[in-house]
Design a protein around this motif. Structure first.
Motif, PDB file in Angstrom:
ATOM      1  N   ARG A  65       1.021  -1.411  -0.228  1.00  0.00           N
ATOM      2  CA  ARG A  65      -0.324  -0.366   0.113  1.00  0.00           C
ATOM      3  C   ARG A  65       1.133   0.902  -0.024  1.00  0.00           C
ATOM      4  NH1 ARG A  65      -4.797   2.481   0.312  1.00  0.00           N
ATOM      5  NH2 ARG A  65      -4.151   4.860   2.073  1.00  0.00           N
ATOM      6  N   VAL A  66       1.285   1.140   0.638  1.00  0.00           N
ATOM      7  CA  VAL A  66       2.429   2.812   1.032  1.00  0.00           C
ATOM      8  C   VAL A  66       3.251   2.866  -0.572  1.00  0.00           C
ATOM      9  CG1 VAL A  66       4.864   3.497   1.821  1.00  0.00           C
ATOM     10  CG2 VAL A  66       3.475   2.280   3.433  1.00  0.00           C
ATOM     11  N   TYR A  67       4.216   1.603  -0.711  1.00  0.00           N
ATOM     12  CA  TYR A  67       5.019   1.328  -2.564  1.00  0.00           C
ATOM     13  C   TYR A  67       3.816   2.617  -3.220  1.00  0.00           C
ATOM     14  CZ  TYR A  67       9.528   1.703  -1.432  1.00  0.00           C
ATOM     15  OH  TYR A  67      10.907   1.520  -1.418  1.00  0.00           O
ATOM     16  N   GLY A  68       2.357   1.574  -3.368  1.00  0.00           N
ATOM     17  CA  GLY A  68       1.687   1.633  -4.416  1.00  0.00           C
ATOM     18  C   GLY A  68       1.205   3.360  -4.055  1.00  0.00           C
ATOM     19  N   VAL A  69       0.665   3.688  -2.865  1.00  0.00           N
ATOM     20  CA  VAL A  69       0.407   5.042  -2.680  1.00  0.00           C
ATOM     21  C   VAL A  69       1.740   6.254  -3.230  1.00  0.00           C
ATOM     22  CG1 VAL A  69      -0.505   7.231  -1.214  1.00  0.00           C
ATOM     23  CG2 VAL A  69      -1.766   5.011  -1.961  1.00  0.00           C
ATOM     24  N   ASN A  70       2.724   6.487  -2.612  1.00  0.00           N
ATOM     25  CA  ASN A  70       3.732   6.882  -2.037  1.00  0.00           C
ATOM     26  C   ASN A  70       4.423   6.832  -3.598  1.00  0.00           C
ATOM     27  OD1 ASN A  70       2.249   7.370  -0.075  1.00  0.00           O
ATOM     28  ND2 ASN A  70       4.710   6.981   1.134  1.00  0.00           N
ATOM     29  N   VAL A  71       4.884   5.559  -4.554  1.00  0.00           N
ATOM     30  CA  VAL A  71       5.766   5.769  -5.589  1.00  0.00           C
ATOM     31  C   VAL A  71       4.480   5.436  -6.976  1.00  0.00           C
ATOM     32  CG1 VAL A  71       7.798   4.626  -6.077  1.00  0.00           C
ATOM     33  CG2 VAL A  71       7.485   5.418  -4.339  1.00  0.00           C
ATOM     34  N   LYS A  72       3.981   4.155  -6.921  1.00  0.00           N
ATOM     35  CA  LYS A  72       3.184   4.286  -8.140  1.00  0.00           C
ATOM     36  C   LYS A  72       2.202   4.904  -8.821  1.00  0.00           C
ATOM     37  CE  LYS A  72       2.075  -0.328  -8.404  1.00  0.00           C
ATOM     38  NZ  LYS A  72       1.531  -2.104  -8.541  1.00  0.00           N
ATOM     39  N   ALA A  73       1.752   5.419  -8.042  1.00  0.00           N
ATOM     40  CA  ALA A  73       0.526   6.837  -7.759  1.00  0.00           C
ATOM     41  C   ALA A  73       0.875   7.456  -8.809  1.00  0.00           C
ATOM     42  CB  ALA A  73      -0.441   6.997  -7.033  1.00  0.00           C
ATOM     43  N   ASN A 104       7.036  17.132  -7.402  1.00  0.00           N
ATOM     44  CA  ASN A 104       6.984  16.572  -6.432  1.00  0.00           C
ATOM     45  C   ASN A 104       6.759  16.916  -5.219  1.00  0.00           C
ATOM     46  OD1 ASN A 104       6.371  14.058  -8.680  1.00  0.00           O
ATOM     47  ND2 ASN A 104       8.917  14.701  -9.198  1.00  0.00           N
ATOM     48  N   LEU A 105       6.791  15.650  -4.016  1.00  0.00           N
ATOM     49  CA  LEU A 105       6.757  16.388  -2.535  1.00  0.00           C
ATOM     50  C   LEU A 105       7.959  14.737  -1.871  1.00  0.00           C
ATOM     51  CD1 LEU A 105       6.032  18.168  -0.656  1.00  0.00           C
ATOM     52  CD2 LEU A 105       4.975  18.257  -3.226  1.00  0.00           C
ATOM     53  N   GLY A 106       8.995  15.567  -1.860  1.00  0.00           N
ATOM     54  CA  GLY A 106       9.538  14.353  -1.085  1.00  0.00           C
ATOM     55  C   GLY A 106       9.986  15.034   0.126  1.00  0.00           C
ATOM     56  N   SER A 107      10.618  14.925   1.190  1.00  0.00           N
ATOM     57  CA  SER A 107      11.435  14.213   2.278  1.00  0.00           C
ATOM     58  C   SER A 107      12.108  14.682   3.199  1.00  0.00           C
ATOM     59  CB  SER A 107      10.314  13.368   3.346  1.00  0.00           C
ATOM     60  OG  SER A 107      10.630  13.230   4.517  1.00  0.00           O
ATOM     61  N   TRP A 108      12.122  15.300   3.983  1.00  0.00           N
ATOM     62  CA  TRP A 108      13.423  14.868   5.234  1.00  0.00           C
ATOM     63  C   TRP A 108      14.316  13.846   5.547  1.00  0.00           C
ATOM     64  CZ3 TRP A 108      14.382  14.133  10.289  1.00  0.00           C
ATOM     65  CH2 TRP A 108      13.293  13.943  10.832  1.00  0.00           C
ATOM     66  N   VAL A 109      13.625  12.729   5.635  1.00  0.00           N
ATOM     67  CA  VAL A 109      13.550  11.468   5.856  1.00  0.00           C
ATOM     68  C   VAL A 109      14.132  10.651   4.766  1.00  0.00           C
ATOM     69  CG1 VAL A 109      12.025  11.332   7.741  1.00  0.00           C
ATOM     70  CG2 VAL A 109      11.492  10.429   6.256  1.00  0.00           C
ATOM     71  N   ALA A 110      13.857  11.378   3.928  1.00  0.00           N
ATOM     72  CA  ALA A 110      14.609  10.762   2.518  1.00  0.00           C
ATOM     73  C   ALA A 110      15.783  10.700   2.827  1.00  0.00           C
ATOM     74  CB  ALA A 110      14.204  10.812   1.806  1.00  0.00           C
ATOM     75  N   ARG A 111      16.732  11.353   3.113  1.00  0.00           N
ATOM     76  CA  ARG A 111      17.527  11.462   3.922  1.00  0.00           C
ATOM     77  C   ARG A 111      18.722  10.996   4.965  1.00  0.00           C
ATOM     78  NH1 ARG A 111      17.846  16.348   1.073  1.00  0.00           N
ATOM     79  NH2 ARG A 111      15.440  16.483   1.101  1.00  0.00           N
ATOM     80  N   SER A 150      10.431   6.749   4.172  1.00  0.00           N
ATOM     81  CA  SER A 150      11.682   7.025   3.923  1.00  0.00           C
ATOM     82  C   SER A 150      12.090   6.338   2.598  1.00  0.00           C
ATOM     83  CB  SER A 150      12.545   7.122   4.921  1.00  0.00           C
ATOM     84  OG  SER A 150      12.532   7.635   6.483  1.00  0.00           O
ATOM     85  N   SER A 151      11.770   5.440   2.321  1.00  0.00           N
ATOM     86  CA  SER A 151      12.541   4.526   1.687  1.00  0.00           C
ATOM     87  C   SER A 151      11.904   5.322  -0.037  1.00  0.00           C
ATOM     88  CB  SER A 151      12.442   3.184   0.952  1.00  0.00           C
ATOM     89  OG  SER A 151      11.369   2.761   1.008  1.00  0.00           O
ATOM     90  N   THR A 152      10.218   5.529   0.431  1.00  0.00           N
ATOM     91  CA  THR A 152       9.534   5.906  -1.045  1.00  0.00           C
ATOM     92  C   THR A 152      10.078   7.270  -1.246  1.00  0.00           C
ATOM     93  OG1 THR A 152       7.650   6.466   0.112  1.00  0.00           O
ATOM     94  CG2 THR A 152       7.330   4.874  -0.672  1.00  0.00           C
ATOM     95  N   LYS A 153       9.921   7.830  -0.482  1.00  0.00           N
ATOM     96  CA  LYS A 153      10.259   9.125  -0.944  1.00  0.00           C
ATOM     97  C   LYS A 153      12.031   9.844  -0.945  1.00  0.00           C
ATOM     98  CE  LYS A 153       6.813  11.682   0.853  1.00  0.00           C
ATOM     99  NZ  LYS A 153       5.865  12.178  -0.619  1.00  0.00           N
ATOM    100  N   GLY A 154      12.610   8.819  -0.647  1.00  0.00           N
ATOM    101  CA  GLY A 154      13.959   8.637  -1.776  1.00  0.00           C
ATOM    102  C   GLY A 154      13.765   8.769  -3.086  1.00  0.00           C
TER     103      GLY A 154
END
Length: 265
Positions: A112-120, A142-149, A159-163
């Motif tokens: 679900r998280v990869y579906g909504v945050n990356v695939k969509a 796009n909307l990233g996030s500081w937790v990607a880094r 965090s991995s989806t935002k990366g």
């Protein structure tokens, strides 16, 4: 307002609350015809009503972006129909955040998280880019996030989806820039939902202790950054991830009581 997006059309996913809502209201105030989209039609109607009350143009296209390409294509088509013309701006904002650890994450949550945050956003971008090209160009934010880094002991999946989204931002800038489409991202820090009661605790706010800002941010700060990237002033900006995080990722964070000074020895 300066009407920096006058005559433009924009689709903002996840715009029924928080960051997306602020982006939709600001874009409309700056002259864009905005498509508000999200799962909650009641909240979406309220956003549209507020925009129209302020003299802006907005329509609601409800969508549950589960990651399937069909859902993304359906949203793109419905937005096109509501606008009566191709999109000029796409803001990939919708996302979900489960605060689970790796050991607590099951298959369904992962998908679900990869579906909504990356695939969509991937398939929505795939759906809107051809018309943007035919229309002479466009902008994707796009909307990233500081937790990607910066690593945290919880939320590794998110965090991995935002990366992934930040990587896609750079890849799409290379792929679509020569075709007239600019792609950039905003990377928010800890943003406190404005609907919370003033005295209500919000997870993550303590992570802003010791930052230059020293506090969590407001969704309007992210909307202002998205507006810059969507507008002509950013015409020479491609593949950039703009940190709007109170200094969380760019400055050494030194936890200390308020007012205390730190000296480098």
């Amino acid at each position: 307002m300066t009407q920096r997006l006058a005559g433009k059309t924009a689709l903002i996913t996840g715009s029924t609350s928080n960051i997306g809502r602020s982006v939709a209201r600001l874009f409309a105030a700056e002259g864009a015809h905005v498509i508000v989209s999200g799962r909650d039609a009641t909240r979406g109607d309220a956003v549209v009503a507020a925009i129209r009350a302020d003299g802006g143009r907005a329509d609601l296209v409800p969508a549950d972006l589960d990651g399937g390409s069909a859902a993304s294509r359906a949203l793109a088509a419905a937005a096109r129909a509501a606008l009566g013309r191709p999109l000029d701006i796409l803001v990939n904002n919708a996302g979900v955040f489960p605060p689970a650890t790796t050991l607590e994450t099951d298959d369904a949550t992962f998908d679900r998280v990869y579906g909504v945050n990356v695939k969509a956003p991937f398939f929505l971008t795939q759906a809107v880019v051809p018309e943007m090209i035919d229309n002479g160009g466009g902008v994707i934010v796009n909307l990233g996030s500081w937790v990607a880094r910066l690593g945290l002991p919880v939320g590794g999946l998110y965090s991995s989806t935002k990366g992934a989204v930040e990587t896609l931002t750079r890849a799409w800038a290379a792929e679509f820039g020569p075709l007239g489409i600019r792609v950039n991202a905003v990377s928010p820090g800890v943003i406190r939902p404005p609907d919370l009661a003033p005295d209500a605790a919000y997870p993550g706010e303590d992570l802003m202790t010791g930052t230059p800002a020293g506090r969590s941010g407001h969704p309007d700060a992210i909307a202002a950054a998205a507006l810059y990237l969507a507008g002509d002033e950013a015409g020479f900006v491609h593949g950039t991830v703009l940190d709007v995080d109170g200094g969380r990722t760019g400055v050494a964070v030194l936890a200390a009581p308020p007012g205390a000074r730190h000296h480098a020895g």
